[in-house]
Design a protein around this motif. Structure first.
Motif, PDB file in Angstrom:
ATOM      1  N   GLN A  84       5.988   4.020  -3.236  1.00 57.83           N
ATOM      2  CA  GLN A  84       6.624   3.370  -4.379  1.00 57.83           C
ATOM      3  C   GLN A  84       7.139   1.976  -4.012  1.00 57.83           C
ATOM      4  OE1 GLN A  84       9.441   6.546  -5.551  1.00 57.83           O
ATOM      5  NE2 GLN A  84       8.271   6.678  -7.446  1.00 57.83           N
ATOM      6  N   LEU A  85       7.700   1.838  -2.820  1.00 60.96           N
ATOM      7  CA  LEU A  85       8.209   0.534  -2.393  1.00 60.96           C
ATOM      8  C   LEU A  85       7.070  -0.476  -2.254  1.00 60.96           C
ATOM      9  CD1 LEU A  85      10.857   1.638   0.260  1.00 60.96           C
ATOM     10  CD2 LEU A  85      11.273   0.858  -2.084  1.00 60.96           C
ATOM     11  N   LEU A  86       5.942  -0.041  -1.729  1.00 58.16           N
ATOM     12  CA  LEU A  86       4.786  -0.929  -1.633  1.00 58.16           C
ATOM     13  C   LEU A  86       4.280  -1.307  -3.022  1.00 58.16           C
ATOM     14  CD1 LEU A  86       2.880   0.805   1.293  1.00 58.16           C
ATOM     15  CD2 LEU A  86       4.073  -1.390   1.399  1.00 58.16           C
ATOM     16  N   ASP A  87       4.254  -0.355  -3.932  1.00 62.15           N
ATOM     17  CA  ASP A  87       3.730  -0.629  -5.268  1.00 62.15           C
ATOM     18  C   ASP A  87       4.623  -1.584  -6.068  1.00 62.15           C
ATOM     19  OD1 ASP A  87       1.457   0.841  -4.879  1.00 62.15           O
ATOM     20  OD2 ASP A  87       2.084   2.569  -6.073  1.00 62.15           O
ATOM     21  N   ILE A  88       5.920  -1.600  -5.805  1.00 59.65           N
ATOM     22  CA  ILE A  88       6.777  -2.549  -6.532  1.00 59.65           C
ATOM     23  C   ILE A  88       6.703  -3.952  -5.931  1.00 59.65           C
ATOM     24  CG2 ILE A  88       8.368  -0.764  -7.349  1.00 59.65           C
ATOM     25  CD1 ILE A  88      10.422  -1.821  -5.280  1.00 59.65           C
ATOM     26  N   GLY A  89       5.972  -4.102  -4.828  1.00 56.34           N
ATOM     27  CA  GLY A  89       5.747  -5.445  -4.296  1.00 56.34           C
ATOM     28  C   GLY A  89       6.276  -5.709  -2.911  1.00 56.34           C
ATOM     29  N   ALA A 123      -2.664   0.954  -7.584  1.00 56.09           N
ATOM     30  CA  ALA A 123      -2.258  -0.439  -7.689  1.00 56.09           C
ATOM     31  C   ALA A 123      -2.476  -1.036  -9.072  1.00 56.09           C
ATOM     32  CB  ALA A 123      -2.990  -1.279  -6.637  1.00 56.09           C
ATOM     33  N   ALA A 124      -3.341  -0.439  -9.863  1.00 52.34           N
ATOM     34  CA  ALA A 124      -3.573  -0.972 -11.207  1.00 52.34           C
ATOM     35  C   ALA A 124      -2.304  -0.954 -12.053  1.00 52.34           C
ATOM     36  CB  ALA A 124      -4.672  -0.181 -11.901  1.00 52.34           C
ATOM     37  N   ALA A 130      -0.100  -7.622  -8.921  1.00 53.90           N
ATOM     38  CA  ALA A 130       0.085  -8.443 -10.129  1.00 53.90           C
ATOM     39  C   ALA A 130      -0.474  -7.715 -11.338  1.00 53.90           C
ATOM     40  CB  ALA A 130      -0.537  -9.820  -9.979  1.00 53.90           C
ATOM     41  N   PHE A 131      -0.263  -6.379 -11.333  1.00 51.50           N
ATOM     42  CA  PHE A 131      -0.681  -5.525 -12.440  1.00 51.50           C
ATOM     43  C   PHE A 131      -2.194  -5.606 -12.666  1.00 51.50           C
ATOM     44  CE2 PHE A 131       3.609  -7.157 -13.008  1.00 51.50           C
ATOM     45  CZ  PHE A 131       4.309  -5.980 -12.805  1.00 51.50           C
ATOM     46  N   ASP A 136      -8.939  -8.369  -5.469  1.00 51.33           N
ATOM     47  CA  ASP A 136      -9.251  -7.852  -4.132  1.00 51.33           C
ATOM     48  C   ASP A 136      -8.050  -7.192  -3.465  1.00 51.33           C
ATOM     49  OD1 ASP A 136     -11.826  -8.877  -4.356  1.00 51.33           O
ATOM     50  OD2 ASP A 136     -11.227 -10.824  -3.543  1.00 51.33           O
ATOM     51  N   TYR A 137      -7.055  -6.801  -4.251  1.00 55.64           N
ATOM     52  CA  TYR A 137      -5.832  -6.274  -3.641  1.00 55.64           C
ATOM     53  C   TYR A 137      -6.111  -5.070  -2.749  1.00 55.64           C
ATOM     54  CZ  TYR A 137      -1.259  -4.309  -2.864  1.00 55.64           C
ATOM     55  OH  TYR A 137      -0.147  -3.804  -2.235  1.00 55.64           O
TER      56      TYR A 137
END
Length: 267
Positions: A84-89, A123-124, A130-131, A136-137
């Motif tokens: 979750q921490l990675l997904d919030i940026g 990540a989508a 960036a949503f 290439d994320y």
């Protein structure tokens, strides 16, 4: 388009010392104030501060416009919260209470996508991509993740060679406060034996080629550790700076303010 570059990780790799500040006020407004102060890096503390994901997102957004690197300290080294921490940026994660090479290896897996790791692919939906606007994320994110493991016990110090040898551990953070407690010096991270243990750990990590960091409000000790080779040192916390300044201001008026009519002193 690839994942954003991680300046904190890049400076670690270049061997450049970085001076930071710990943030525990759990507030985007105060985080932005800290961002403009001139530090190289800031920590959003999820272990001992009243931070949740929403508060952390707000702080990341407030810091995004400033040339300062952000590290998030996770509350615990569990795969679900690291995801979750990675997904919030978050790109730089500090994980507390690591005591073995096996534990460090499991954390590396948690912050890498398959086949190198076990990070969930969502990540989508995430701010990190960036949503879904960073095309290439998924294929570039791993290289910009910085994993810092926190050693804060005598068992962890004994396992430093094993921990530092784990590929994917980018740096090791020595936690003086919990180490002091484990050594029998509860509340005394400035005890000579604790300071020496920290400096010995820095020397060991330097010999092993792994960047070392710590948090200390003792400016003399901070400079000593930097001279010893520490590469990322937090030199204070927003909470103690604010509490110290407000207490000092109030006390300065208690000491000088004249007594009101009918009073013998004070307010």
């Amino acid at each position: 388009m690839p994942a954003p570059k991680n300046p904190f990780k890049a400076r670690l790799a270049a061997g450049k010392p970085q001076i930071g500040l710990w943030m525990g006020l759990a507030n985007a407004y105060t985080a932005e104030i800290c961002a403009g102060a001139g530090f190289d890096w800031l920590v959003i503390d999820g272990e001992h501060a009243p931070n949740d994901l929403q508060r952390m997102v707000g702080q990341l957004q407030a810091l995004a416009g400033y040339p300062v690197a952000t590290v998030i300290r996770a509350p615990v080294g569990e795969t679900w919260i690291l995801k979750q921490l990675l997904d919030i940026g978050a790109q730089s994660l500090l994980v507390p209470m690591v005591e073995s090479g096996a534990q460090a290896a499991a954390l590396v897996e948690a912050v890498r996508y398959p086949p190198r790791g076990k990070r969930g692919v969502g990540a989508a939906l995430a701010r990190s991509s960036a949503f879904n606007r960073i095309g290439d994320y998924l294929t570039t994110a791993d290289e910009e993740i910085c994993l810092i493991v926190q050693v804060e016990s005598q068992k962890a110090l004994a396992a430093l060679p094993d921990i530092a040898a784990v590929e994917g551990v980018d740096a090791v953070f020595v936690g003086p406060s919990d180490l002091a407690a484990d050594m029998g010096y509860l509340g005394r991270p400035g005890a000579p034996a604790v300071k020496q243990a920290v400096r010995d750990a820095i020397a060991t990590l330097q010999r092993l080629g792994k960047p070392a960091g710590l948090l200390t409000a003792d400016q003399t000790f901070a400079r000593e550790c930097l001279a010893d080779g520490a590469r990322f040192v937090a030199v204070g916390t927003d909470v103690t700076l604010f509490s110290g300044a407000t207490s000092a201001l109030a006390q300065s008026f208690r000491d000088t303010a004249p007594a009101r009519s009918g009073e013998t002193g004070g307010y």
